[in-house]
Write a protein that holds these residues in place. Structure first.
Motif, PDB file in Angstrom:
ATOM      1  N   THR A 173      75.228   6.614 -29.550  1.00 28.25           N
ATOM      2  CA  THR A 173      75.101   6.283 -30.901  1.00 28.25           C
ATOM      3  C   THR A 173      76.138   4.909 -31.074  1.00 28.25           C
ATOM      4  O   THR A 173      75.449   3.899 -31.732  1.00 28.25           O
ATOM      5  CB  THR A 173      75.338   7.268 -31.718  1.00 28.25           C
ATOM      6  N   ALA A 174      77.265   5.042 -30.618  1.00 28.72           N
ATOM      7  CA  ALA A 174      78.037   4.100 -31.023  1.00 28.72           C
ATOM      8  C   ALA A 174      77.983   2.791 -30.414  1.00 28.72           C
ATOM      9  O   ALA A 174      77.776   1.645 -31.281  1.00 28.72           O
ATOM     10  CB  ALA A 174      79.496   4.399 -30.311  1.00 28.72           C
ATOM     11  N   SER A 175      77.241   2.460 -29.138  1.00 29.30           N
ATOM     12  CA  SER A 175      76.921   1.318 -28.739  1.00 29.30           C
ATOM     13  C   SER A 175      75.460   0.828 -29.289  1.00 29.30           C
ATOM     14  O   SER A 175      75.247  -0.239 -29.542  1.00 29.30           O
ATOM     15  CB  SER A 175      76.442   1.568 -27.187  1.00 29.30           C
ATOM     16  N   PHE A 176      74.334   1.849 -29.574  1.00 23.63           N
ATOM     17  CA  PHE A 176      73.458   1.435 -30.437  1.00 23.63           C
ATOM     18  C   PHE A 176      73.684   0.772 -31.807  1.00 23.63           C
ATOM     19  O   PHE A 176      72.978   0.107 -32.171  1.00 23.63           O
ATOM     20  CB  PHE A 176      72.426   2.752 -30.562  1.00 23.63           C
ATOM     21  N   ALA A 177      74.707   1.414 -32.666  1.00 23.78           N
ATOM     22  CA  ALA A 177      75.027   1.072 -33.845  1.00 23.78           C
ATOM     23  C   ALA A 177      75.679  -0.316 -33.900  1.00 23.78           C
ATOM     24  O   ALA A 177      75.293  -1.142 -34.620  1.00 23.78           O
ATOM     25  CB  ALA A 177      75.825   2.005 -34.424  1.00 23.78           C
ATOM     26  N   SER A 178      76.561  -0.479 -32.808  1.00 27.04           N
ATOM     27  CA  SER A 178      77.336  -1.856 -32.851  1.00 27.04           C
ATOM     28  C   SER A 178      77.112  -3.001 -31.992  1.00 27.04           C
ATOM     29  O   SER A 178      77.677  -4.109 -31.902  1.00 27.04           O
ATOM     30  CB  SER A 178      78.846  -1.424 -32.684  1.00 27.04           C
ATOM     31  N   LYS A 179      76.252  -2.789 -30.917  1.00 21.83           N
ATOM     32  CA  LYS A 179      76.204  -3.801 -29.707  1.00 21.83           C
ATOM     33  C   LYS A 179      74.792  -4.160 -29.669  1.00 21.83           C
ATOM     34  O   LYS A 179      74.462  -5.383 -28.744  1.00 21.83           O
ATOM     35  CB  LYS A 179      76.448  -3.106 -28.474  1.00 21.83           C
TER      36      LYS A 179
ATOM     37  N   LEU B 265      85.009  15.978 -21.357  1.00 26.89           N
ATOM     38  CA  LEU B 265      84.860  15.545 -22.562  1.00 26.89           C
ATOM     39  C   LEU B 265      85.490  16.821 -23.409  1.00 26.89           C
ATOM     40  O   LEU B 265      86.210  16.777 -24.338  1.00 26.89           O
ATOM     41  CB  LEU B 265      83.522  15.246 -23.120  1.00 26.89           C
ATOM     42  N   ASP B 266      85.054  17.937 -22.967  1.00 26.11           N
ATOM     43  CA  ASP B 266      85.402  19.259 -23.683  1.00 26.11           C
ATOM     44  C   ASP B 266      87.044  19.403 -23.663  1.00 26.11           C
ATOM     45  O   ASP B 266      87.515  19.768 -24.339  1.00 26.11           O
ATOM     46  CB  ASP B 266      84.917  20.478 -23.042  1.00 26.11           C
ATOM     47  N   GLU B 267      87.611  19.076 -22.256  1.00 25.60           N
ATOM     48  CA  GLU B 267      89.072  19.308 -21.888  1.00 25.60           C
ATOM     49  C   GLU B 267      89.695  18.238 -22.749  1.00 25.60           C
ATOM     50  O   GLU B 267      90.816  18.587 -23.515  1.00 25.60           O
ATOM     51  CB  GLU B 267      89.010  19.179 -20.474  1.00 25.60           C
TER      52      GLU B 267
ATOM     53  N   GLY C  42      92.378  17.285 -29.846  1.00 21.52           N
ATOM     54  CA  GLY C  42      92.074  17.646 -31.218  1.00 21.52           C
ATOM     55  C   GLY C  42      90.717  16.902 -32.014  1.00 21.52           C
ATOM     56  O   GLY C  42      90.562  17.470 -32.958  1.00 21.52           O
ATOM     57  N   THR C  43      90.324  15.891 -31.108  1.00 16.56           N
ATOM     58  CA  THR C  43      89.177  15.244 -31.634  1.00 16.56           C
ATOM     59  C   THR C  43      88.516  14.766 -30.437  1.00 16.56           C
ATOM     60  O   THR C  43      88.786  14.507 -29.424  1.00 16.56           O
ATOM     61  CB  THR C  43      89.799  14.207 -32.351  1.00 16.56           C
ATOM     62  N   PHE C  44      87.182  14.288 -30.705  1.00 18.81           N
ATOM     63  CA  PHE C  44      86.196  13.918 -29.574  1.00 18.81           C
ATOM     64  C   PHE C  44      86.656  12.445 -29.240  1.00 18.81           C
ATOM     65  O   PHE C  44      86.984  11.858 -30.083  1.00 18.81           O
ATOM     66  CB  PHE C  44      84.775  13.839 -30.283  1.00 18.81           C
ATOM     67  N   PRO C  45      86.729  12.412 -27.784  1.00 21.42           N
ATOM     68  CA  PRO C  45      87.025  10.902 -27.382  1.00 21.42           C
ATOM     69  C   PRO C  45      86.514   9.645 -28.278  1.00 21.42           C
ATOM     70  O   PRO C  45      85.160   9.888 -28.551  1.00 21.42           O
ATOM     71  CB  PRO C  45      86.729  10.872 -25.841  1.00 21.42           C
ATOM     72  N   GLY C  46      86.811   8.625 -28.348  1.00 22.49           N
ATOM     73  CA  GLY C  46      86.259   7.492 -28.899  1.00 22.49           C
ATOM     74  C   GLY C  46      85.187   6.819 -27.813  1.00 22.49           C
ATOM     75  O   GLY C  46      85.076   7.172 -26.627  1.00 22.49           O
TER      76      GLY C  46
ATOM     77  N   LEU D  94      84.489   7.037 -23.548  1.00 16.29           N
ATOM     78  CA  LEU D  94      83.325   7.578 -23.222  1.00 16.29           C
ATOM     79  C   LEU D  94      82.636   6.454 -22.234  1.00 16.29           C
ATOM     80  O   LEU D  94      81.983   6.975 -21.335  1.00 16.29           O
ATOM     81  CB  LEU D  94      82.287   7.950 -24.327  1.00 16.29           C
ATOM     82  N   LEU D  95      82.388   5.456 -22.439  1.00 18.68           N
ATOM     83  CA  LEU D  95      82.101   4.352 -21.646  1.00 18.68           C
ATOM     84  C   LEU D  95      82.710   4.033 -20.332  1.00 18.68           C
ATOM     85  O   LEU D  95      82.010   4.212 -19.272  1.00 18.68           O
ATOM     86  CB  LEU D  95      81.878   3.071 -22.281  1.00 18.68           C
ATOM     87  N   ALA D  96      83.929   4.071 -20.261  1.00 15.09           N
ATOM     88  CA  ALA D  96      84.709   4.058 -19.323  1.00 15.09           C
ATOM     89  C   ALA D  96      84.517   5.462 -18.400  1.00 15.09           C
ATOM     90  O   ALA D  96      84.180   5.327 -17.139  1.00 15.09           O
ATOM     91  CB  ALA D  96      86.203   4.125 -19.352  1.00 15.09           C
ATOM     92  N   LEU D  97      84.403   6.399 -18.930  1.00 17.22           N
ATOM     93  CA  LEU D  97      84.112   7.814 -18.351  1.00 17.22           C
ATOM     94  C   LEU D  97      82.771   7.640 -17.531  1.00 17.22           C
ATOM     95  O   LEU D  97      82.564   8.049 -16.357  1.00 17.22           O
ATOM     96  CB  LEU D  97      84.247   8.938 -19.022  1.00 17.22           C
ATOM     97  N   THR D  98      81.608   7.443 -18.301  1.00 18.95           N
ATOM     98  CA  THR D  98      80.335   7.239 -17.811  1.00 18.95           C
ATOM     99  C   THR D  98      80.013   6.500 -16.404  1.00 18.95           C
ATOM    100  O   THR D  98      79.463   6.514 -15.428  1.00 18.95           O
ATOM    101  CB  THR D  98      79.244   7.187 -18.892  1.00 18.95           C
ATOM    102  N   ARG D  99      80.753   5.236 -16.681  1.00 15.97           N
ATOM    103  CA  ARG D  99      80.850   4.270 -15.853  1.00 15.97           C
ATOM    104  C   ARG D  99      81.754   4.662 -14.376  1.00 15.97           C
ATOM    105  O   ARG D  99      81.003   4.177 -13.200  1.00 15.97           O
ATOM    106  CB  ARG D  99      81.502   3.093 -15.934  1.00 15.97           C
ATOM    107  N   VAL D 100      82.489   5.385 -14.397  1.00 17.51           N
ATOM    108  CA  VAL D 100      83.436   5.966 -13.186  1.00 17.51           C
ATOM    109  C   VAL D 100      82.466   7.417 -12.521  1.00 17.51           C
ATOM    110  O   VAL D 100      82.230   7.158 -11.364  1.00 17.51           O
ATOM    111  CB  VAL D 100      84.841   6.559 -13.639  1.00 17.51           C
ATOM    112  N   LEU D 101      82.062   8.056 -13.501  1.00 18.80           N
ATOM    113  CA  LEU D 101      81.286   9.192 -13.093  1.00 18.80           C
ATOM    114  C   LEU D 101      79.777   8.867 -12.552  1.00 18.80           C
ATOM    115  O   LEU D 101      79.417   9.554 -11.658  1.00 18.80           O
ATOM    116  CB  LEU D 101      81.295  10.222 -14.180  1.00 18.80           C
ATOM    117  N   PHE D 102      78.919   8.118 -13.093  1.00 23.28           N
ATOM    118  CA  PHE D 102      77.796   7.818 -12.936  1.00 23.28           C
ATOM    119  C   PHE D 102      77.311   6.793 -11.916  1.00 23.28           C
ATOM    120  O   PHE D 102      76.327   6.685 -11.454  1.00 23.28           O
ATOM    121  CB  PHE D 102      76.958   7.848 -14.066  1.00 23.28           C
ATOM    122  N   GLN D 103      78.319   5.756 -11.805  1.00 27.40           N
ATOM    123  CA  GLN D 103      77.942   4.515 -10.787  1.00 27.40           C
ATOM    124  C   GLN D 103      78.432   4.852  -9.714  1.00 27.40           C
ATOM    125  O   GLN D 103      79.161   5.253  -9.217  1.00 27.40           O
ATOM    126  CB  GLN D 103      78.146   3.218 -11.531  1.00 27.40           C
TER     127      GLN D 103
END
Length: 248
Positions: A130-136, A223-225, A231-235, A239-248
């Motif tokens: 949603t963040a990238s769709f809204a801002s990029k 993300l849960d951890e 105390g708040t969902f990561p920004g 999230l982008l850095a995480l998906t690039r590390v995990l998925f690519q």
């Protein structure tokens, strides 16, 4: 075109706003009354309607709901005119959607969705946060413009889907047929990693269906951890850095 959007969540709201701005006649609905639709979806001319009215006389129907709700909206989709193009933005997350029979490690989500609707679909807009769709969103030809894969079995339907993706501010990439859509499911190299059209072919080719499901679950765990620790969902940057590390 007359476009009906089922689902007025974050992605549906952005779609309604951008497609209405592009000159389409857009109607949008949630599961409640029209007056409860987020007013942000209506700022460029889209109209809030009852869900039962979204598919009436529609040229295009876009379904943007959680996958567990797809059986509930299937009847609405079936009422669309025979020639209407149906686009789906959903992704399967068992922690949210529950265990759905017919889905699991390595299975193609969009084939299941297509079976629920009983008609061909176009898969689009499911690989961006949603963040990238809204801002990029960017104008066509802008260096670094994010590309989004689009799949469909019908060439004409895919072409319409790609045109609409372009109108929302992203390069549309022809990723083939629905049977290949597992390459853009959660956990694959193209999923929420904000790639360009030059980067997308190699990332799609690297996809591993069974590894993707494991990586999807690892992302949720991290993300849960992180959320519990801070105390708040990561920004969006995390999230982008995480998906690039995990998925690519």
């Amino acid at each position: 075109m007359r476009i009906g959007i089922i689902g007025a969540g974050s992605i549906g709201t952005i779609l309604a706003r951008r497609l209405a701005r592009a000159g389409h006649e857009v109607s949008v609905a949630n599961s409640r009354a029209p007056e409860t639709v987020n007013t942000a979806a209506l700022t460029t001319g889209a109209t809030a309607v009852w869900a039962a009215d979204t598919t009436t006389d529609a040229d295009v129907v876009i379904v943007s709901v959680n996958m567990k709700k797809i059986p509930d909206v299937a009847a609405l989709v079936s009422k669309a005119p025979a020639g209407a193009v149906v686009l789906d933005t959903s992704n399967y997350f068992p922690f949210r959607d529950g265990v759905i029979l017919g889905l699991g490690d390595g299975q193609t989500e969009s084939l299941w969705v297509q079976e629920q609707y009983g008609r061909p679909i176009v898969k689009a807009w499911n690989t961006i946060t949603t963040a990238s769709f809204a801002s990029k969103a960017m104008e066509r030809g802008t260096p670094g413009r994010i590309a989004l894969p689009v799949v469909a079995d019908d060439d004409a339907h895919r072409a319409i889907g790609m045109s609409l993706v372009e109108q929302t501010g992203f390069d549309a990439f022809d990723a083939g047929v629905i049977a290949d859509s597992w390459r853009q499911q959660p956990g694959t190299p193209v999923y929420t990693t904000d790639l360009t059209a030059d980067q997308l072919p190699g990332a799609l080719a690297k996809a591993d269906a069974r590894a993707a499901a494991r990586r999807r679950e690892l992302m949720i765990q991290i993300l849960d951890e992180r959320t519990e620790a801070e105390g708040t969902f990561p920004g969006p940057d995390f999230l982008l850095a995480l998906t690039r590390v995990l998925f690519q």
